[in-house]
Design an enzyme around this catalytic site. Structure first.
Site, PDB file in Angstrom:
ATOM      1  N   PHE A 191       0.858  -1.194   0.000  1.00  0.00           N
ATOM      2  CA  PHE A 191       0.000   0.000   0.000  1.00  0.00           C
ATOM      3  C   PHE A 191       0.885   1.232   0.000  1.00  0.00           C
ATOM      4  O   PHE A 191       1.762   1.368   0.863  1.00  0.00           O
ATOM      5  CB  PHE A 191      -0.923   0.024   1.218  1.00  0.00           C
ATOM      6  CG  PHE A 191      -1.838   1.217   1.243  1.00  0.00           C
ATOM      7  CD1 PHE A 191      -2.992   1.226   0.481  1.00  0.00           C
ATOM      8  CD2 PHE A 191      -1.540   2.328   2.009  1.00  0.00           C
ATOM      9  CE1 PHE A 191      -3.837   2.337   0.478  1.00  0.00           C
ATOM     10  CE2 PHE A 191      -2.366   3.437   2.020  1.00  0.00           C
ATOM     11  CZ  PHE A 191      -3.521   3.436   1.251  1.00  0.00           C
TER      12      PHE A 191
ATOM     13  N   ASP B  74       9.372   3.058   1.227  1.00  0.00           N
ATOM     14  CA  ASP B  74       8.206   3.743   1.776  1.00  0.00           C
ATOM     15  C   ASP B  74       8.199   3.541   3.292  1.00  0.00           C
ATOM     16  O   ASP B  74       7.845   2.476   3.784  1.00  0.00           O
ATOM     17  CB  ASP B  74       6.936   3.174   1.137  1.00  0.00           C
ATOM     18  CG  ASP B  74       5.658   3.811   1.659  1.00  0.00           C
ATOM     19  OD1 ASP B  74       5.708   4.507   2.690  1.00  0.00           O
ATOM     20  OD2 ASP B  74       4.593   3.586   1.048  1.00  0.00           O
TER      21      ASP B  74
ATOM     22  N   LYS C 264       3.198  10.657   8.182  1.00  0.00           N
ATOM     23  CA  LYS C 264       2.558  10.215   9.425  1.00  0.00           C
ATOM     24  C   LYS C 264       3.233  10.733  10.693  1.00  0.00           C
ATOM     25  O   LYS C 264       2.997  11.860  11.110  1.00  0.00           O
ATOM     26  CB  LYS C 264       2.459   8.693   9.435  1.00  0.00           C
ATOM     27  CG  LYS C 264       1.393   8.136   8.477  1.00  0.00           C
ATOM     28  CD  LYS C 264       1.208   6.650   8.668  1.00  0.00           C
ATOM     29  CE  LYS C 264       0.159   6.049   7.740  1.00  0.00           C
ATOM     30  NZ  LYS C 264      -1.207   6.415   8.103  1.00  0.00           N
TER      31      LYS C 264
END
Length: 385
Positions: free
Chosen positions: A129, A213, A242
């Protein structure tokens, strides 16, 4: 609001540390932290002061200007990622945007050793993802997410998360390999032993960009600033978001070495990216993580959390995956949604990453008292099934 998400589980009105309250006065232990975002928990005094102080001077100035917090944060990211003097930083607003920038960076890496511009392939992993924008979704290895919006931007191929697949597919037709060091949205799934080390070797040999990532795993969550640092390697680019902002929207792409030369003026941008409000806040998040040794806390508390889950001794629990304070609990039956609902009823926020996995990502400030409460409340949720 648009019907793109399920109905809200509750209406939350305030938070303090690892706790939040809803509009009915119910208190919940937050072991999701806004999906690995709230590094310092809720209403941390240093963050409150940083936001208040910065908004009283400059909140936003556009990308025609630089500001001291932006320059400071860029230098700090170059340092903690290991990018060093050759590193460069692009600021944006989210993890999806950081990966979108990385996708464009990959497209810039076209020339192979023959100089004929034939690097047309981008590799990503199945069940990965990387975000919900069109570019980041093209990288995402979940067909059910892509199919309603096809055709996707071209050139992306999804391969198995095995060293054998790497060795078969990586060659001089590949521009970049995108990797999550831990697949968070897949249920916190670890890569095979030695995977990142082999990926680094093969990417270097074939001139392929290794783009990692770390949107969910970065900023101390796994017990290191970045998960790749557990493996003794450096990427060519790393996507961050985040936990960097601790609750304010910020993302970044950090490039290493010659990858820092691929973008030229005018090839990418962001109106809000790197504005003084979010970069000042992110600098404060890094200050607290460093000053309070929260990276070591993540490593130690993550081990304690594993031991607690094992001590619950439930036949429903088959394994614990992940590292530090990003853990996935594998379930013997597809009851994760029911278990997360039972946990909420018991005053505990966890996440059903899929039908057979519970994801835990508490704030990095979590301590003994919160772990004891987790054991009691999660045990009650397990007993309710």
């Amino acid at each position: 609001m648009m019907r793109t998400l399920a109905a809200p589980l509750a209406v939350l009105v305030r938070g303090d540390g690892c706790w939040v309250w809803d509009d009915q006065g119910n208190r919940y232990l937050d072991f999701l932290a806004g999906i690995a975002v709230n590094s310092l928990g809720h209403a941390h005094p240093a963050m409150v002061a940083a936001v208040s102080g910065q908004v009283a001077t400059l909140a936003h100035v556009s990308n025609y200007f630089a500001t001291p917090p932006e320059i400071e944060l860029a230098e700090r990211l170059k340092h903690i990622t290991g990018a060093g003097d050759r590193g460069r930083v692009f600021f944006c607003n989210s993890g999806a945007e950081a990966n979108e920038a990385a996708f464009k960076l990959a497209r810039r890496n076209r020339a192979n050793s023959h100089g004929d511009g034939s690097r047309t392939r981008i590799l990503a992993l199945r069940n990965s993802f990387h975000g919900r924008t069109m570019g980041s979704m093209a990288l995402t290895g979940k067909p059910q997410m892509r199919e309603p919006f096809e055709p996707m931007p071209g050139g992306v191929e999804h391969i198995d998360s095995t060293i054998e697949a790497l060795e078969k597919e990586l060659d001089e037709t590949v521009a970049a390999l995108f990797v999550e060091p831990v697949k968070g949205e897949a249920g916190v799934v670890d890569l095979p032993y030695g995977y990142l080390e082999r990926a680094r070797d093969l990417c270097t040999r074939h001139g392929v960009l290794l783009i990692i990532d770390e949107v969910q795993t970065g900023i101390g969550r796994t017990g290191a600033w970045f998960a790749y640092q557990h493996h003794g390697i450096l990427p060519d680019a790393v996507a961050i978001a985040k936990g960097l902002g601790g609750g304010v929207p910020i993302g970044a792409l950090v490039t290493f070495g010659t990858a820092s030369d691929l973008f030229t003026r005018g090839q990418h941008g962001s109106t809000f990216g790197g504005n003084p409000l979010v970069t000042a806040t992110a600098n404060t998040v890094l200050d607290v993580i460093e000053g309070d040794d929260l990276i070591a806390n993540a490593a130690a508390r993550g081990q304690q959390l594993r031991e607690i889950v094992a001590r619950l001794d439930s036949p429903l629990i088959t394994e614990v995956r992940g590292r530090g304070l990003l853990l996935g609990i594998g379930l013997a039956e597809p009851v994760a949604l029911a278990l997360s609902a039972a946990a909420l009823e018991a005053g505990l926020i966890v996440n059903a990453a899929n039908e057979s996995s519970i994801r835990l990502a508490p704030p990095l400030i979590v301590g003994d008292a919160e772990l004891e409460e987790f054991e009691r409340r999660f045990g009650r949720a397990l007993a309710a099934l």
